[in-house]
Design a protein around this motif. Structure first.
Motif, short mmCIF file in Angstrom:
data_model
loop_
_atom_site.label_atom_id
_atom_site.label_comp_id
_atom_site.label_asym_id
_atom_site.label_seq_id
_atom_site.Cartn_x
_atom_site.Cartn_y
_atom_site.Cartn_z
N ARG A 280 72.49 11.05 -15.34
CA ARG A 280 72.15 10.25 -16.53
C ARG A 280 73.14 10.54 -17.66
O ARG A 280 73.56 9.64 -18.38
CB ARG A 280 70.72 10.63 -16.95
N LYS A 281 73.52 11.80 -17.78
CA LYS A 281 74.43 12.18 -18.87
C LYS A 281 75.90 12.01 -18.51
O LYS A 281 76.78 12.32 -19.32
CB LYS A 281 74.18 13.64 -19.23
N GLY A 282 76.18 11.59 -17.29
CA GLY A 282 77.57 11.38 -16.90
C GLY A 282 78.27 12.66 -16.44
O GLY A 282 79.48 12.66 -16.24
N LEU A 283 77.51 13.74 -16.22
CA LEU A 283 78.14 15.01 -15.84
C LEU A 283 78.54 15.05 -14.36
O LEU A 283 79.32 15.91 -13.95
CB LEU A 283 77.18 16.19 -16.14
N GLU A 284 78.01 14.12 -13.57
CA GLU A 284 78.36 14.09 -12.15
C GLU A 284 79.34 12.96 -11.84
O GLU A 284 79.74 12.78 -10.70
CB GLU A 284 77.09 13.88 -11.30
N GLY A 285 79.68 12.17 -12.85
CA GLY A 285 80.60 11.07 -12.63
C GLY A 285 80.01 9.76 -13.11
O GLY A 285 78.95 9.72 -13.71
N LYS A 286 80.76 8.69 -12.80
CA LYS A 286 80.29 7.36 -13.22
C LYS A 286 79.32 6.82 -12.19
O LYS A 286 79.41 7.15 -11.01
CB LYS A 286 81.49 6.42 -13.34
N ILE A 287 78.45 5.96 -12.64
CA ILE A 287 77.40 5.46 -11.74
C ILE A 287 77.17 3.98 -12.01
O ILE A 287 77.48 3.49 -13.11
CB ILE A 287 76.11 6.29 -11.97
N ALA A 288 76.63 3.27 -11.02
CA ALA A 288 76.26 1.86 -11.25
C ALA A 288 75.12 1.47 -10.33
O ALA A 288 75.04 1.94 -9.20
CB ALA A 288 77.45 0.96 -11.03
N PHE A 289 74.26 0.62 -10.85
CA PHE A 289 73.14 0.08 -10.08
C PHE A 289 73.27 -1.44 -10.06
O PHE A 289 74.18 -1.99 -10.65
CB PHE A 289 71.80 0.47 -10.72
N ASP A 290 72.31 -2.08 -9.43
CA ASP A 290 72.28 -3.53 -9.31
C ASP A 290 73.42 -3.96 -8.37
O ASP A 290 74.21 -3.14 -7.95
CB ASP A 290 72.39 -4.22 -10.69
#
Ligand SMILES: Nc1nc2c(ncn2[C@@H]2O[C@H](COP(=O)(O)OP(=O)(O)OP(=O)(O)O)[C@@H](O)[C@H]2O)c(=O)[nH]1
Length: 324
Positions: A280-290
């Motif tokens: 959620r905080k971006g500490l593991e990398g970028k993310i995307a849903f949908d």
């Protein structure tokens, strides 16, 4: 490339999660927004670039009506969505993709706004209303616009949890010559039942109260999504080999992150909340849903919403008929 022998899940079993997050102050904000739109020239409709479809609230369409609107996708720095997809989705609509903490990023929004309203004759300046679901970055956007435009400090309170803004602000000046004034509004969720996956997506990005859903279900959903995006498990391979089993994953996570009890038992619940929060905080990398890689996803999503509304209207008139 999938790792030999590992096949990611292709669907997520419908979990038992709440199907709505609509609070009293959301309903109040909608009423107030409707009242205020008459004096508004332009809307900034804010969505989270990590979940560009799930953070679209169709209720805003009915409030906005024919008013000019710019769709603003925030959290660009945290989103794995390729910006080209937004171009494909918004061929006929103004949009901006921004990191609300970055002045340069939000200045483009001011240029687009001036351009959109250039033919307007007004002595009172341009009046803008910001709308969006909870926690998408509305207040941060207002603060950065204000700082970049008139060099003033923070005007609205921001926070990592959903629901920081509870009332509509008074006008805040964000630009001079031409004068641009902005209203900040509380985040508003969908009033109707949402499907379970949308609820899980909104929870993972923090747009609904994150305590509403069991952390293990959230972690399982995140694992499922990460496997879909990268079936080789590379998005979490520092903790575990590719897996569809959330308990196996969380056990490995506990060992790696030293989250074991004195007796050596893994704290699965704590690990689940910790891991999801890091994403959620971006500490593991970028993310995307949908369906963020599909150029037609936007139109398909709108068509699905129209269909859902038609069905709901049909059910309502059936009920009236039976009562009569
Ligand atoms: N990395 C990053 N964080 C952002 C961005 N925009 C907002 N945030 C963070 O997201 C969180 C929510 O931001 P807010 O501006 O409070 O969101 P809001 O939409 O006003 O929230 P509500 O008051 O719940 O409606 C805060 O922790 C912000 O610092 C962005 O573009 N990038």
């Amino acid at each position: 490339m999938a790792t030999a022998g590992f096949i990611p899940r292709t669907c997520f079993p419908a979990p038992t999660v709440p199907r709505a997050y609509f609070l009293g102050h959301h309903a109040k904000a909608i009423r107030k927004m409707r009242e205020l739109t008459a004096e508004i020239d332009l809307i900034y409709e804010v969505r989270d670039a990590r979940a560009p479809l799930s953070t679209r609230n169709m209720v805003f369409d009915s409030i906005i009506g024919a008013k000019p609107r710019v769709v603003v996708y925030t959290k660009k720095d945290l989103s794995a969505v390729n910006p080209d997809i937004f171009r494909a989705w918004h061929s006929r609509e103004r949009y901006c993709v921004v990191n609300t903490h970055d002045h340069t990023s939000v200045r483009r929004l001011v240029s687009v706004s001036k351009e959109l309203c250039s033919n307007r004759e007004s002595f009172s300046g341009l009046r803008v209303m910001i709308m969006g679901m909870p926690n998408v970055g509305k207040s941060s956007l207002l603060n950065t616009l204000r700082h970049a435009g008139v060099g003033r400090r923070k005007a609205a309170k921001t926070g990592a949890l959903a629901g920081v803004t509870r009332n509509i602000s008074s006008y805040v000046k964000i630009h001079e010559e031409p004068d641009i004034f902005v209203y900040d509004t509380p985040g508003v969720s969908l009033p109707k039942t949402i499907n379970a996956e949308t609820m899980l997506t909104l929870s993972t990005i923090g747009s609904i109260n994150v305590g509403l859903i069991d952390p293990t279900i959230q972690a399982d959903y995140l694992l499922y999504q990460l496997n879909l995006v990268n079936p080789d498990g590379s998005l979490y391979n520092k903790y575990s080999p590719p897996t569809n089993d959330v308990e196996d994953f969380l056990t490995s996570y506990c060992i790696r992150m030293h989250r074991l009890s004195k007796r050596g038992y893994p704290d699965l619940l704590g690990a689940a909340a910790h891991w999801v929060d890091r994403w959620r905080k971006g500490l593991e990398g970028k993310i995307a849903f949908d369906d963020f890689r599909n150029p037609n996803a936007y139109k398909e999503w709108e068509a699905a919403q129209d269909e859902r509304r038609r069905k709901e209207r049909g059910q309502q008139s059936d009920q009236k008929f039976r009562v009569a």
